[in-house]
Design an enzyme around this catalytic site. Structure first.
Site, PDB file in Angstrom:
ATOM      1  N   HIS A 295     -15.372 -11.117   8.234  1.00  0.00           N
ATOM      2  CA  HIS A 295     -16.181 -12.317   7.990  1.00  0.00           C
ATOM      3  C   HIS A 295     -17.682 -12.051   8.097  1.00  0.00           C
ATOM      4  O   HIS A 295     -18.268 -12.245   9.164  1.00  0.00           O
ATOM      5  CB  HIS A 295     -15.817 -13.394   9.020  1.00  0.00           C
TER       6      HIS A 295
ATOM      7  N   CYS B 203     -11.562 -13.356   3.762  1.00  0.00           N
ATOM      8  CA  CYS B 203     -10.340 -13.621   4.536  1.00  0.00           C
ATOM      9  C   CYS B 203      -9.345 -14.423   3.695  1.00  0.00           C
ATOM     10  O   CYS B 203      -8.795 -13.910   2.733  1.00  0.00           O
ATOM     11  CB  CYS B 203     -10.698 -14.310   5.847  1.00  0.00           C
TER      12      CYS B 203
ATOM     13  N   GLU C  30     -20.036 -13.894   7.130  1.00  0.00           N
ATOM     14  CA  GLU C  30     -20.780 -15.134   7.400  1.00  0.00           C
ATOM     15  C   GLU C  30     -20.898 -15.430   8.891  1.00  0.00           C
ATOM     16  O   GLU C  30     -21.669 -16.297   9.290  1.00  0.00           O
ATOM     17  CB  GLU C  30     -20.143 -16.316   6.652  1.00  0.00           C
TER      18      GLU C  30
END
Lengths: 83, 265
Positions: B226, B117, B228
């Protein structure tokens, strides 16, 4: 104190979503004469003292290295602001 | 699973059954860099630990990389996204070191770098990856679970995926529209450097549905979504296996650990 103006615009071939939104809003307020809007940025760099050719050159370099991203933007104007 | 936040924890903190079962992997030290305004550094560090690695907290003003084996530049709004997203972060002292290390002359010395990002935006501003991000074409903040197709599993960060595999990870951004000139886009396609593509709808107007790209060496990968945020059941996107059960992002973090242990990249 003298100021140097640096104008940055999105490259002509890059779609400018913000400009597109603005051109859509104008007619709703009765501003019907404008068929396009492109939104850029204006920077004003203040100089303590006299603006030399070297300082103008520094402003140009700042324009292309930090103030604009050459992938999506052009520096279209660098000039000393008349007081 | 026991977990502690990145900040406040000892930098070499590593424990839990998963890590113990992967002794060889836990030796890999993955740096996670924090800028003023970074949001997702803790989640990225947590993802590293869940995958079995050791997360090392890095600060943007650090002069050195603390001997890490790879670096993650997490998401957020570094420097408030002032000027342009990622523009000011690019000149942080630690970024200069990362740019140097990521471009090292010999393949084995090249530091693997993942930009997520805002981290992707920083990588393009640093010219480590081509192109740039502009405001989403619909002008709204996008927040959704994005479905991606893995187009290239030969990078340091994607070896644990299958070519063509579809994964679901969260996407949340304002300036997520990936753009580059046609020549650059053609080159990316021809050289197989498009790493991820959006499938089932383009959430931000990105050229050619590009969600993530890599450099030619494959050590640098950047993407807007994302991974994560999709590493632990109960906290991920909805999946066939259950609500919030999606862990499709974990592959990024296991890939880099395997790459480092294998020493092939």
């Amino acid at each position: 104190m003298p100021r140097i103006v640096v104008d940055v615009m999105p490259k002509p071939e890059i779609l400018d979503p913000q400009g597109k939104a603005i051109v859509g809003a104008l007619p709703r307020l009765g501003f019907t004469s404008f068929s396009g809007v492109r939104q850029g940025k204006r920077f004003e760099l203040t100089v303590d003292g006299e603006v030399t050719a070297e300082i103008l050159e520094q402003a140009r370099r700042a324009g292309t290295t930090l103030l604009s991203n050459p992938v999506i933007e052009d520096v279209v104007n660098v000039e000393l602001l008349a007081d | 699973m026991t977990e502690t936040p990145l900040i406040g924890a000892a930098p070499t903190f590593s424990t839990g059954s998963r890590a113990d079962a992967a002794q060889g992997l836990s030796g890999a030290r993955i740096g996670v860099i924090t800028f003023p305004g970074t949001l997702d550094d803790r989640d990225a560090a947590r993802a590293v630990r869940i995958a079995g690695g050791t997360a090392v907290a890095l600060w943007h003003a650090d002069p050195e990389l603390a001997g890490v084996d790879a670096v993650i530049i997490p998401g957020g709004f570094s420097y408030g996204d002032y000027l342009r997203a990622g523009a000011l972060s690019r000149f942080a002292p630690l970024m200069e070191r990362i740019i140097q290390a990521a471009n090292a002359r010999t393949a084995t010395a090249r530091l693997p770098v993942l930009g997520i990002c805002n981290g992707f935006q920083i990588l393009t501003e640093s010219h480590l990856l081509p192109g740039s991000m502009i405001k989403n074409d619909h002008l709204k903040f996008a927040c959704l679970d994005a479905k991606l197709r893995v187009e290239n599993n030969a990078t340091a960060w994607t070896t644990d995926y299958l070519p063509g595999q579809e994964i679901t990870v969260p996407l949340k951004n304002q300036d997520g529209q990936y753009i580059a000139d046609e020549k650059t886009l053609d080159a990316l396609e021809a050289e197989g450097l498009v790493t991820f593509r959006y499938v089932g709808g383009n959430p931000n107007g990105s050229r050619r549905e590009i969600a993530g790209i890599s450099n030619a060496a494959g050590n640098i990968v950047g993407l807007m979504p994302h991974p994560e945020h999709a590493v632990e059941s109960g906290y991920g996107p909805d999946a066939a296996s259950g609500r919030s059960a999606g862990t499709d992002g974990l592959g990024f973090f296991t890939s880099i650990l395997n790459t480092l242990v294998g020493g092939t990249k």
